[in-house]
Design an enzyme around this catalytic site. Sequence first.
Site, PDB file in Angstrom:
ATOM      1  N   GLY A 212       0.836  -1.201   0.000  1.00 41.64           N
ATOM      2  CA  GLY A 212       0.000   0.000   0.000  1.00 41.64           C
ATOM      3  C   GLY A 212       0.866   1.244   0.000  1.00 41.64           C
ATOM      4  CD  GLU A 213       3.837   2.666   3.290  1.00 43.42           C
ATOM      5  OE1 GLU A 213       4.795   3.182   2.677  1.00 43.42           O
ATOM      6  OE2 GLU A 213       3.980   2.048   4.350  1.00 43.42           O
TER       7      GLU A 213
END
Length: 246
Positions: A212-213
Amino acid sequence: MVENFKKGGAAINQLCNLADIKLKVIPLDLKTPTRDFSENLAMDKKDVISAMQIGFQSVPIDCDLLILGEMGISNTSSATAISCAIFDEDVEKMTGIGTGLNNNQVLKKIEIIKSAIRLHGKKFSDTISILSCYGGRELSAIVGSIISARLKSIPVLLDGFICSAAASSLIVFDKMILDHCLISHQSSEPGHSGVISHLKKKPILNLNMRLGEGSGAVVASLIIRAALTTHNKMSTFSEAGISKKI
């Protein structure tokens, strides 16, 4: 984690530095959690609209590529519920381990998502209602950013399952509304392959990522940059004095 992003200590900070990409961190009411979507609406519609507005206003007019990512706890559950509702998919097929659930925890996750779908259903005529039922302020903000980018003619690079599921909520409004969006990479979450298939979009990368991120999207941006540099600067056959005859 949000503080870590701000201080430059997360994976996404290092990747953005490598790719020369500006990172903007936008916290979304972190002290006020959304409700349990298996028992109630995750958010009131006014909260959805507020988060969408934040996302909409976050896109600068001079942006040439919008890369969307997120950091949200348990938001693979929201993404799975949204995906199952929009595409009428089986919950078991679309549910993954998220940040590392064991088998019993995955079964519990499936049970919760099924309860939510029994409560809210799968038939929606507008994006705001979907987001209100299955929630996530970050998903709502992502949707607002995608709308803003489309109005400003800015291409969008979606990061993984969460962003793709959020974006999918817009096809209830217009099936062609995601034409300006690319899928950066195929997440290891099983739901993502289902979403990609329904959207008929081919991911740039498939590296079994789940961080993610926005990390997968930034890595994919390096591929886009390589393609653009090659296209724009490589000599044509005539410029290089190469015969086309075989």
